[in-house]
Design a protein around this motif. Structure first.
Motif, mmCIF file in Angstrom:
data_model
loop_
_atom_site.group_PDB
_atom_site.id
_atom_site.type_symbol
_atom_site.label_atom_id
_atom_site.label_comp_id
_atom_site.label_asym_id
_atom_site.label_seq_id
_atom_site.Cartn_x
_atom_site.Cartn_y
_atom_site.Cartn_z
ATOM 1 N N TYR A 11 0.933 -1.204 -0.079
ATOM 2 C CA TYR A 11 -0.092 -0.047 0.100
ATOM 3 C C TYR A 11 0.798 1.125 0.029
ATOM 4 O O TYR A 11 2.250 1.117 0.481
ATOM 5 C CB TYR A 11 -0.983 0.184 1.355
ATOM 6 C CG TYR A 11 -0.204 0.217 2.399
ATOM 7 C CD1 TYR A 11 0.075 1.248 3.237
ATOM 8 C CD2 TYR A 11 0.250 -1.208 3.050
ATOM 9 C CE1 TYR A 11 0.623 1.073 4.345
ATOM 10 C CE2 TYR A 11 0.812 -1.442 4.350
ATOM 11 C CZ TYR A 11 1.121 0.058 4.927
ATOM 12 O OH TYR A 11 1.773 -0.088 6.200
ATOM 13 N N SER A 12 0.110 2.234 -0.545
ATOM 14 C CA SER A 12 1.169 3.753 -0.616
ATOM 15 C C SER A 12 1.113 4.221 1.052
ATOM 16 O O SER A 12 0.057 4.301 1.688
ATOM 17 C CB SER A 12 0.391 4.575 -1.510
ATOM 18 O OG SER A 12 1.132 5.664 -1.664
ATOM 19 N N PHE A 13 2.170 4.566 1.362
ATOM 20 C CA PHE A 13 2.391 5.186 2.580
ATOM 21 C C PHE A 13 2.242 6.695 2.503
ATOM 22 O O PHE A 13 3.149 7.430 1.473
ATOM 23 C CB PHE A 13 3.799 4.823 3.307
ATOM 24 C CG PHE A 13 3.832 5.376 4.735
ATOM 25 C CD1 PHE A 13 3.368 4.874 5.977
ATOM 26 C CD2 PHE A 13 4.394 6.584 4.902
ATOM 27 C CE1 PHE A 13 3.195 5.395 6.914
ATOM 28 C CE2 PHE A 13 5.083 7.165 5.960
ATOM 29 C CZ PHE A 13 4.248 6.552 7.339
ATOM 30 N N GLU A 14 1.625 7.275 3.509
ATOM 31 C CA GLU A 14 1.448 8.720 3.435
ATOM 32 C C GLU A 14 1.852 9.169 4.672
ATOM 33 O O GLU A 14 1.394 8.686 6.018
ATOM 34 C CB GLU A 14 0.175 9.220 3.095
ATOM 35 C CG GLU A 14 -0.163 9.119 1.531
ATOM 36 C CD GLU A 14 -1.610 9.940 1.034
ATOM 37 O OE1 GLU A 14 -1.668 10.932 1.595
ATOM 38 O OE2 GLU A 14 -2.302 9.400 0.428
ATOM 39 N N MET A 15 2.955 10.155 4.842
ATOM 40 C CA MET A 15 3.334 10.644 6.102
ATOM 41 C C MET A 15 2.067 11.275 6.884
ATOM 42 O O MET A 15 1.440 12.010 6.020
ATOM 43 C CB MET A 15 4.235 11.736 5.923
ATOM 44 C CG MET A 15 5.232 11.931 7.076
ATOM 45 S SD MET A 15 6.104 10.463 7.798
ATOM 46 C CE MET A 15 7.441 10.550 6.733
ATOM 47 N N PRO A 16 2.060 11.087 7.977
ATOM 48 C CA PRO A 16 0.982 11.738 8.813
ATOM 49 C C PRO A 16 0.997 13.393 9.016
ATOM 50 O O PRO A 16 2.212 13.812 8.852
ATOM 51 C CB PRO A 16 1.037 11.332 10.106
ATOM 52 C CG PRO A 16 2.381 10.654 10.279
ATOM 53 C CD PRO A 16 2.954 10.335 8.964
ATOM 54 N N GLU A 17 -0.183 14.007 8.924
ATOM 55 C CA GLU A 17 -0.121 15.325 8.648
ATOM 56 C C GLU A 17 -0.019 15.883 10.315
ATOM 57 O O GLU A 17 0.053 17.014 10.662
ATOM 58 C CB GLU A 17 -1.470 15.807 8.048
ATOM 59 C CG GLU A 17 -1.133 15.707 6.580
ATOM 60 C CD GLU A 17 -2.439 16.014 5.903
ATOM 61 O OE1 GLU A 17 -3.195 16.861 6.647
ATOM 62 O OE2 GLU A 17 -2.677 15.753 4.620
#
Length: 174
Positions: A11-17
């Protein structure tokens, strides 16, 4: 090839905001690889600062490693670096793993850390871009009073080995 190793579960990882600890927005300065919580009151930041402060390379408080610091923080016996210096042996003695001797030994190690040279204190502050060597360079030229009164970026950048990024970081800190 790497694509042949894929299973379809990727899955694509997105840095937390937002910081997972305090919920405040995080920041990733342009050109840097690290995303950081910038909330000065974040509990995770406070604990990491305590651990860094007590480390061998900084104030060298023997017996106040990551595990003990985390435990004392979790028990609300220390909330920040100043809390280290307010600890009393009587607070530590009842804790599992401590007794009269080990509690007194830690309090003595904390007292001994007050004798560290200014360069170690400057490094222990955890100023971005200021490692132990850089802290030594700055401490040879300026004392704590100078830095607190306000030293300019240009004055710091005059020190050989100190560039504008480091100088700006020090000025911003103070």
């Amino acid at each position: 090839a790497i694509s042949e190793e894929r299973t379809g579960e990727e899955y694509s990882f997105e840095m937390p905001e937002n910081c997972p600890v305090c919920g405040e927005p995080v920041s990733r300065p342009k050109g840097e690889a690290v995303t950081r919580c910038v909330n000065a009151r974040c509990p995770a930041q406070a604990l990491e600062h305590i651990i860094h402060w007590a480390s061998k390379a900084a104030m060298d408080i023997e017996g106040l490693g990551e595990k003990v610091a985390t435990r004392l923080f979790d028990l609300d016996l220390i909330r920040d670096v100043s809390g280290i210096y307010e600890l009393k042996a009587e607070q530590l003695e009842p804790l599992e793993g401590f007794g009269e001797k080990s509690a007194q030994k830690l309090v003595r190690a904390i007292d001994k850390s007050k004798e560290q040279p200014f360069s170690r204190v400057l490094f222990a502050l955890g100023i971005r871009h200021v490692g132990s060597v850089t802290a030594g360079l700055i401490a040879r030229r300026f004392g704590g009073d100078d830095l607190l009164r306000g030293v300019s970026v240009d004055e710091l950048a005059e020190i050989e080995g100190i560039g504008e990024v480091v100088a700006r970081s020090v000025v911003d800190y103070f």
